[in-house]
Design an enzyme around this catalytic site. Structure first.
Site, PDB file in Angstrom:
ATOM      1  N   PRO A  62      -0.793  -2.655   7.791  1.00 25.99           N
ATOM      2  CA  PRO A  62      -0.269  -1.686   6.818  1.00 25.99           C
ATOM      3  C   PRO A  62      -1.391  -0.887   6.158  1.00 25.99           C
ATOM      4  O   PRO A  62      -2.387  -1.451   5.716  1.00 25.99           O
ATOM      5  CB  PRO A  62       0.464  -2.564   5.799  1.00 25.99           C
ATOM      6  CG  PRO A  62      -0.183  -3.912   5.914  1.00 25.99           C
ATOM      7  CD  PRO A  62      -0.584  -4.052   7.348  1.00 25.99           C
ATOM      8  N   ASP A 101       1.138  -0.387   2.979  1.00 26.48           N
ATOM      9  CA  ASP A 101       0.688  -1.274   1.908  1.00 26.48           C
ATOM     10  C   ASP A 101       0.897  -0.520   0.601  1.00 26.48           C
ATOM     11  O   ASP A 101       0.385   0.606   0.449  1.00 26.48           O
ATOM     12  CB  ASP A 101      -0.797  -1.608   2.089  1.00 26.48           C
ATOM     13  CG  ASP A 101      -1.047  -3.099   2.193  1.00 26.48           C
ATOM     14  OD1 ASP A 101      -0.205  -3.866   1.707  1.00 26.48           O
ATOM     15  OD2 ASP A 101      -2.078  -3.490   2.756  1.00 26.48           O
ATOM     16  N   TRP A 532      -3.579  -8.989  -0.701  1.00 27.17           N
ATOM     17  CA  TRP A 532      -3.867  -9.402   0.669  1.00 27.17           C
ATOM     18  C   TRP A 532      -2.812 -10.376   1.189  1.00 27.17           C
ATOM     19  O   TRP A 532      -2.644 -10.527   2.400  1.00 27.17           O
ATOM     20  CB  TRP A 532      -5.260 -10.022   0.771  1.00 27.17           C
ATOM     21  CG  TRP A 532      -6.343  -9.002   0.638  1.00 27.17           C
ATOM     22  CD1 TRP A 532      -7.125  -8.773  -0.448  1.00 27.17           C
ATOM     23  CD2 TRP A 532      -6.748  -8.041   1.620  1.00 27.17           C
ATOM     24  NE1 TRP A 532      -7.994  -7.738  -0.198  1.00 27.17           N
ATOM     25  CE2 TRP A 532      -7.783  -7.267   1.058  1.00 27.17           C
ATOM     26  CE3 TRP A 532      -6.331  -7.760   2.917  1.00 27.17           C
ATOM     27  CZ2 TRP A 532      -8.407  -6.239   1.746  1.00 27.17           C
ATOM     28  CZ3 TRP A 532      -6.952  -6.738   3.605  1.00 27.17           C
ATOM     29  CH2 TRP A 532      -7.982  -5.993   3.021  1.00 27.17           C
ATOM     30  N   GLN A 568     -12.151  -5.841   8.229  1.00 30.08           N
ATOM     31  CA  GLN A 568     -10.942  -6.653   8.077  1.00 30.08           C
ATOM     32  C   GLN A 568     -11.132  -8.109   8.497  1.00 30.08           C
ATOM     33  O   GLN A 568     -10.190  -8.897   8.428  1.00 30.08           O
ATOM     34  CB  GLN A 568      -9.796  -6.032   8.878  1.00 30.08           C
ATOM     35  CG  GLN A 568      -9.337  -4.693   8.351  1.00 30.08           C
ATOM     36  CD  GLN A 568      -8.879  -4.755   6.905  1.00 30.08           C
ATOM     37  OE1 GLN A 568      -8.242  -5.704   6.481  1.00 30.08           O
ATOM     38  NE2 GLN A 568      -9.215  -3.741   6.130  1.00 30.08           N
ATOM     39  N   TRP A 572      -7.571  -8.445   6.361  1.00 28.06           N
ATOM     40  CA  TRP A 572      -6.289  -8.642   7.031  1.00 28.06           C
ATOM     41  C   TRP A 572      -6.329  -9.737   8.092  1.00 28.06           C
ATOM     42  O   TRP A 572      -5.421 -10.569   8.169  1.00 28.06           O
ATOM     43  CB  TRP A 572      -5.836  -7.317   7.665  1.00 28.06           C
ATOM     44  CG  TRP A 572      -4.418  -7.323   8.128  1.00 28.06           C
ATOM     45  CD1 TRP A 572      -3.329  -7.749   7.425  1.00 28.06           C
ATOM     46  CD2 TRP A 572      -3.939  -6.896   9.409  1.00 28.06           C
ATOM     47  NE1 TRP A 572      -2.183  -7.598   8.192  1.00 28.06           N
ATOM     48  CE2 TRP A 572      -2.528  -7.081   9.410  1.00 28.06           C
ATOM     49  CE3 TRP A 572      -4.547  -6.359  10.540  1.00 28.06           C
ATOM     50  CZ2 TRP A 572      -1.733  -6.742  10.495  1.00 28.06           C
ATOM     51  CZ3 TRP A 572      -3.751  -6.023  11.627  1.00 28.06           C
ATOM     52  CH2 TRP A 572      -2.360  -6.213  11.603  1.00 28.06           C
ATOM     53  N   LYS A 605     -22.541   6.247   5.516  1.00 28.05           N
ATOM     54  CA  LYS A 605     -21.104   6.089   5.324  1.00 28.05           C
ATOM     55  C   LYS A 605     -20.510   7.399   4.834  1.00 28.05           C
ATOM     56  O   LYS A 605     -21.087   8.080   3.987  1.00 28.05           O
ATOM     57  CB  LYS A 605     -20.808   4.989   4.293  1.00 28.05           C
ATOM     58  CG  LYS A 605     -20.816   3.586   4.861  1.00 28.05           C
ATOM     59  CD  LYS A 605     -20.304   2.594   3.821  1.00 28.05           C
ATOM     60  CE  LYS A 605     -20.248   1.198   4.394  1.00 28.05           C
ATOM     61  NZ  LYS A 605     -19.715   0.231   3.404  1.00 28.05           N
ATOM     62  N   LYS A 608     -16.257  11.217   0.162  1.00 28.49           N
ATOM     63  CA  LYS A 608     -16.003  12.538  -0.418  1.00 28.49           C
ATOM     64  C   LYS A 608     -17.079  12.922  -1.424  1.00 28.49           C
ATOM     65  O   LYS A 608     -17.507  14.072  -1.490  1.00 28.49           O
ATOM     66  CB  LYS A 608     -14.626  12.555  -1.101  1.00 28.49           C
ATOM     67  CG  LYS A 608     -13.458  12.551  -0.126  1.00 28.49           C
ATOM     68  CD  LYS A 608     -12.131  12.569  -0.874  1.00 28.49           C
ATOM     69  CE  LYS A 608     -10.966  12.496   0.099  1.00 28.49           C
ATOM     70  NZ  LYS A 608      -9.665  12.443  -0.616  1.00 28.49           N
TER      71      LYS A 608
END
Length: 657
Positions: A62, A101, A532, A568, A572, A605, A608
């Site tokens: 999700p 999510d 989570w 993850q 997840w 990385k 914005k």
């Protein structure tokens, strides 16, 4: 693998050619192709015409839709799409749908910013009901953009029938899962040292903390603690000067060698192995002894602002003290460190905690100041220097945990919380993981495997508002009851409630049930669950299991394939494993494809705020989705960091597509 611009399609087992496909730009051709697919309802057709075929089971992790999609979202989506289409072409039935999510800090922080809130007090004053209504509105604000990206990049996945974590059906399945843990005796309440975000006002789990480390510069200090009735000082190092006000003990390694030295006209005690690092060559050894010989040595309080209730200010021993950094003598503040707390429990040393839940001092000369304030750090060091209690200040860079959503520095605090005893079945998770095919294999064997080997009990409670409420009701007599379904809640409620009750705060907080032991009204604990847990419940909750779709679930568990980013492994991938192994005894996935980060062309990385983020729709409109898809797959192995360079996409478009 990427058939967006190929003017053919399959129908009834035959390959047919699109008619009247006008010439134009790649972008125009692709958009016409997408419209044609939608007219044909091609995704559902490829599932329906394989209804009697073997299943290939895929779970989509999700995603949060409260932020605008970026080009980094495309990488995992491309991998998922390629594998699912390949398996479809091999004759498998591949059901696939997206999930959203919706709970937790990501949404709450967004809404707080929109409303101009600074902390939890603002939420309480505004009203939890109104705040959660805003969260519900906000949570899918960019869902249309995510769906547009999914369509535009040519991914075949059902976006019309998504599973959504805030829906009652999803929450009810989570309640059922929690009841299974509770009935097995794996849910408990404890006061532990927890990573805590003062801005968000909630604790975090270990895998959440792993998401938010940042390299920062701090002022570490070495301070002298004077031995009682002697002109000798323990040299003690700390990277958190703000905790010195709460010092109650020192700790040494009982098996290591310590020395009393004379240096600069003073007598100091520190680890022999660290003398040169701390003092250079300007010292003379006067006496040598083992750490255990220093046990129970009393010293004078460094900052005489707080008074503990009980015996304190003496040396303790523990093997966790290392000879790698510092002085070999550790400052103990049991309110702010797990090791410190364990030592003080063993020695029955009282705790000092002059910091409130907003992260501010409640007493002492810096009362009201936030402990992570860099200016406060300077003031504390200045006080140490002015009072002749500073041996040395050292500027260091180190990885420090920050909140994974609001980016504020975390502090470790003694706090009560609810836990799932994951350590009870940790070995089963390790064994289940051995049956999983990881691509690349070293992620599963090393990074994820080592994480499982050291898995700590899961702190599942969050002192927040927008989330799945923990369905645990408690009574003043000590009795507790975990509710596992809406039916159970309706039947046991003292108040008259309907089955369509919203299972969020504040509605469930107003429901009381009768205590089986004493007959009094029981109250729900105020906490919501770690977000989570929402995502880890996907294999069950997306089907509203066990209340619906039992047969379907049994043929669609475990997943044959999942794919997400490297981050993850402690998110997840872990929460899926922790829930599924407990419930079923096996891993929730058979094959895991792990992609590494998408970076800018300089290896940084994308963000914005840095101005280096790439907006996906612009790059697709310029070169076409196929060019972006092919570029991401061929530039480098997907499990290595991908340096995204627009010139590379341009080359694919002009020289290949």
């Amino acid at each position: 693998m990427t058939p967006c611009t190929i003017p053919f399609y399959f129908e009834g087992g035959e390959m047919k050619k699109f008619e009247n496909l006008e010439k134009g730009t790649v972008n125009e051709v692709e958009e016409k192709q997408i419209l044609k697919w939608k007219e044909m309802d091609i995704l559902n057709k490829t599932i329906e015409n394989r209804k009697d075929c073997e299943n290939f089971v895929f779970y989509d992790g999700p995603a949060y839709a409260n932020g605008f999609p970026g080009v980094h979202h495309m990488l995992a989506k491309i991998l998922k799409d390629a594998v699912c289409k390949y398996k479809t072409m091999k004759g498998f039935k591949v059901d696939r749908k997206v999930g959203w999510d919706t709970h937790g800090l990501p949404t709450e922080v967004n809404v707080e910013k929109l409303l101009g809130f600074k902390d939890k007090k603002d939420i309480e004053e505004y009203g939890v009901e109104k705040f959660n209504a805003e969260c519900k509105r906000n949570v899918r604000m960019n869902e249309k953009e995510f769906v547009r990206l999914t369509d535009r990049m040519g991914q075949f996945i059902d976006t019309d029938n998504a599973y959504i974590t805030f829906k009652n059906e999803y929450i009810e399945s989570e309640w059922w899962i929690l009841k299974q843990f509770f009935d097995a005796g794996l849910v408990y309440h404890s006061h532990k040292i927890l990573p805590y975000c003062p801005r968000c006002g909630t604790e975090l789990s270990t895998h959440e903390v792993a998401e938010g480390y940042k390299e920062i510069d701090v002022n570490s200090v070495i301070v002298p603690f004077k031995i009682k009735d002697e002109d000798v000082y323990f040299l003690v190092w700390t990277t958190t000067p703000w905790t010195l006000i709460a010092n109650v003990a020192l700790c040494v390694n009982p098996d290591e060698e310590y020395v009393k030295v004379e240096s600069m006209g003073y007598k100091f005690i520190l680890a022999h192995a660290l003398c040169n690092k701390v003092l250079g060559e300007d010292y003379k050894v006067l006496e040598t002894f083992k750490g255990k010989d220093l046990e129970n040595t009393e010293y004078e309080q460094l900052m005489p602002f707080l008074k503990p209730e009980g015996k304190a200010f003496y040396v303790t021993c523990d093997n966790y003290v290392t000879m790698e950094d510092g002085t070999g003598v550790v400052h103990i503040a049991p309110a702010y460190g797990a090791d410190d707390n364990n030592v003080c429990r063993r020695y029955n040393i009282p705790m000092l905690n002059p910091v409130d839940l907003s992260g501010c001092y409640t007493e002492g000369p810096w009362k009201g100041r936030h402990v992570t304030d860099s200016e406060l750090e300077i003031e504390i060091i200045k006080w140490l220097k002015e009072n002749d209690k500073l041996f040395k200040k050292i500027k260091i860079s180190h990885n420090y945990p920050h909140c994974w959503r609001c980016k504020s520095p975390l502090i470790y605090m003694a706090k009560p919380a609810w836990y799932i005893k994951v350590s009870e079945y940790r070995d089963k998770m390790v064994e289940a993981n051995k049956q999983v095919n990881w691509y690349p294999d070293y992620v599963g064997e090393k990074r994820f495997g080592n994480w499982l080997l050291n898995a700590q009990d899961w702190g599942i409670s969050r002192s927040r508002y927008w989330g799945c409420p923990i369905p645990l009701w408690t009574c003043e007599c000590g009795h507790m009851e975990m509710i596992g379904s809406i039916d159970e809640l309706v039947n046991k409620s003292i108040e008259k409630i309907d089955h369509d009750i919203d299972l969020h705060k504040p509605y469930v907080d107003n429901v009381h049930i009768k205590c089986e032991k004493c007959g009094k009204a029981m109250n729900r604990i105020p906490d919501v669950i770690d977000v989570w847990f929402d995502s880890g419940a996907v294999p069950f909750a997306q089907y509203h299991y066990p209340f619906e779709n039992k047969e379907y679930f049994e043929t669609h568990f475990p997943a044959d394939f999942i794919a997400e980013g490297l981050d993850q492994t402690r998110g997840w991938f872990y929460s899926l494993m922790a829930i599924s192994v407990f419930l079923t005894g096996k891993a929730p996935y058979k094959n895991v494809l792990v992609n590494d980060l998408l970076l800018d062309k300089n290896g940084q990385k994308m963000h914005k705020s840095k101005g280096n983020a790439v907006e996906p729709f612009t790059i697709i409109e310029k070169y076409g989705a196929d060019a972006v898809r092919w570029y991401m797959l061929y530039t480098s192995p997907v499990w290595t960091p991908l340096k995204f360079d627009e010139d590379g996409v341009k080359d694919v478009s002009s020289k290949f597509i």
